[in-house]
Design an enzyme around this catalytic site. Structure first.
Site, mmCIF file in Angstrom:
data_model
loop_
_atom_site.group_PDB
_atom_site.id
_atom_site.type_symbol
_atom_site.label_atom_id
_atom_site.label_comp_id
_atom_site.label_asym_id
_atom_site.label_seq_id
_atom_site.Cartn_x
_atom_site.Cartn_y
_atom_site.Cartn_z
ATOM 1 N N GLY A 9 0.925 -0.945 0.032
ATOM 2 C CA GLY A 9 -0.001 0.059 -0.052
ATOM 3 C C GLY A 9 0.849 1.232 0.032
ATOM 4 O O GLY A 9 2.080 1.096 -0.109
ATOM 5 N N THR A 10 0.314 2.491 -0.194
ATOM 6 C CA THR A 10 1.026 3.463 -0.105
ATOM 7 C C THR A 10 1.515 3.900 1.382
ATOM 8 O O THR A 10 1.089 3.442 2.194
ATOM 9 C CB THR A 10 -0.031 4.846 -0.605
ATOM 10 O OG1 THR A 10 -0.965 4.883 0.209
ATOM 11 C CG2 THR A 10 -0.348 4.596 -1.946
ATOM 12 N N ASP A 12 1.360 5.602 4.759
ATOM 13 C CA ASP A 12 -0.018 6.054 5.531
ATOM 14 C C ASP A 12 -1.169 5.412 5.519
ATOM 15 O O ASP A 12 -2.199 5.627 6.093
ATOM 16 C CB ASP A 12 -0.229 7.541 5.245
ATOM 17 C CG ASP A 12 0.229 8.540 6.176
ATOM 18 O OD1 ASP A 12 0.959 8.153 7.150
ATOM 19 O OD2 ASP A 12 0.150 9.725 5.836
ATOM 20 N N SER A 16 3.012 -0.984 8.779
ATOM 21 C CA SER A 16 3.460 -1.197 9.938
ATOM 22 C C SER A 16 2.781 -1.452 11.052
ATOM 23 O O SER A 16 3.131 -2.318 11.990
ATOM 24 C CB SER A 16 4.694 0.047 10.137
ATOM 25 O OG SER A 16 5.608 0.165 9.248
ATOM 26 N N GLU A 84 9.403 -2.789 5.552
ATOM 27 C CA GLU A 84 10.159 -2.030 4.723
ATOM 28 C C GLU A 84 10.574 -2.846 3.568
ATOM 29 O O GLU A 84 11.987 -2.726 3.182
ATOM 30 C CB GLU A 84 11.138 -1.203 5.424
ATOM 31 C CG GLU A 84 10.618 -0.129 6.650
ATOM 32 C CD GLU A 84 9.822 0.685 6.030
ATOM 33 O OE1 GLU A 84 9.601 1.112 4.660
ATOM 34 O OE2 GLU A 84 9.139 1.511 6.906
ATOM 35 N N ALA A 85 9.984 -3.961 3.141
ATOM 36 C CA ALA A 85 10.529 -4.760 2.397
ATOM 37 C C ALA A 85 10.884 -4.319 1.007
ATOM 38 O O ALA A 85 11.747 -5.017 0.155
ATOM 39 C CB ALA A 85 9.458 -6.000 2.153
ATOM 40 N N GLN A 86 10.533 -3.087 0.392
ATOM 41 C CA GLN A 86 10.690 -2.508 -0.625
ATOM 42 C C GLN A 86 12.065 -2.255 -0.720
ATOM 43 O O GLN A 86 12.673 -2.194 -2.028
ATOM 44 C CB GLN A 86 10.035 -1.234 -1.021
ATOM 45 C CG GLN A 86 10.388 0.089 -0.089
ATOM 46 C CD GLN A 86 9.568 -0.045 1.125
ATOM 47 O OE1 GLN A 86 9.062 -0.922 1.533
ATOM 48 N NE2 GLN A 86 9.695 0.920 1.920
ATOM 49 N N TYR A 181 7.530 13.308 2.406
ATOM 50 C CA TYR A 181 7.121 12.286 1.582
ATOM 51 C C TYR A 181 5.714 12.920 1.701
ATOM 52 O O TYR A 181 5.238 13.155 2.993
ATOM 53 C CB TYR A 181 7.251 10.922 1.794
ATOM 54 C CG TYR A 181 8.833 10.620 1.314
ATOM 55 C CD1 TYR A 181 8.804 10.258 -0.035
ATOM 56 C CD2 TYR A 181 9.633 10.467 2.133
ATOM 57 C CE1 TYR A 181 10.187 9.911 -0.510
ATOM 58 C CE2 TYR A 181 11.006 10.132 1.654
ATOM 59 C CZ TYR A 181 11.172 9.791 0.474
ATOM 60 O OH TYR A 181 12.541 9.402 0.004
#
Length: 213
Positions: A9-10, A12, A16, A84-86, A181
């Site tokens: 997802g984006t 916000d 987490s 934070e898998a990206q 961001y």
């Protein structure tokens, strides 16, 4: 059956927070898990949510080998929570998939899909290719205009930037001069119309605009 699940997802949208809740639920049933994160807003070796929840995590680095690290654990591991898998490399994602297939360990990965230029992160792209399931989080982030936010924008002094390194650590609501961001709908991402710019234009036109600060 063990699974590799990618929750995406984006910013916000509560990724987490969901990661912390999922870990709590599984641990409460007597399962043993390990928590990993990388470049968390709270610093190294942490997994934190914007709701104020925070736990100790293992920091993923360029040389982290999930297969070697996890299989060397003295006690059996039932699942991994990977936030934070990206920011993980494609090779690290492949290690996670191997753990699922060869050890029957669940892996729950959380991350955003695309960067501030709307390009896929390499780690996220590999997760989409290999995951048993990709779950798009249902808590919608909202653009300043009220529409569903679908894109992540990088800002400096409130102005959107479209050039620079793919990974620069920052957070929503950063102060003056800092990298920040913001989540935007596609229309306003394409127009580079951030909250700060919309507010300035409304003020110059003498129009009221009730936007979050």
């Amino acid at each position: 059956m063990a699974e590799l699940v990618f929750f995406s997802g984006t910013m916000d949208c509560g990724k987490s927070t969901l990661a912390l809740q999922l870990d709590h639920n599984h641990a409460a049933r007597g399962r043993r898990g390990l928590i990993f994160s990388r470049n968390d807003r709270a610093g190294t070796d942490r997994l934190s949510s914007r709701l104020g929840l925070e736990v100790v995590a293992r920091e993923v680095r360029d040389d982290t080998d999930f297969w070697t690290l996890v299989t060397a654990e003295p006690d059996p591991v039932d699942y991994l929570v990977c936030d934070e898998a990206q920011f993980y490399s494609p090779a690290q994602v492949e290690q996670l998939a191997r753990l699922v297939d060869e050890t029957e360990m669940d892996v729950f990965a959380f991350g955003i899909t695309a960067d501030f230029r709307t390009r896929l992160f390499p780690g996220s792209a590999r997760l989409i290719e290999l995951a048993d399931r990709v779950e798009v989080l249902q808590v919608e982030s909202l653009c300043w205009c009220g529409r569903r936010a679908t894109h992540n924008a990088r800002t400096v002094d409130g102005s959107m930037v479209v050039e620079g390194d793919q990974v620069v650590v920052g957070d929503v609501g950063a102060g003056s001069g800092e990298v920040g961001y913001e989540v935007l709908c596609r229309r306003h991402h394409m127009r580079r119309m951030t909250t700060a710019l919309a507010r300035r234009q409304a003020a110059s036109d003498g129009l009221p605009l009730d936007l979050p600060r």
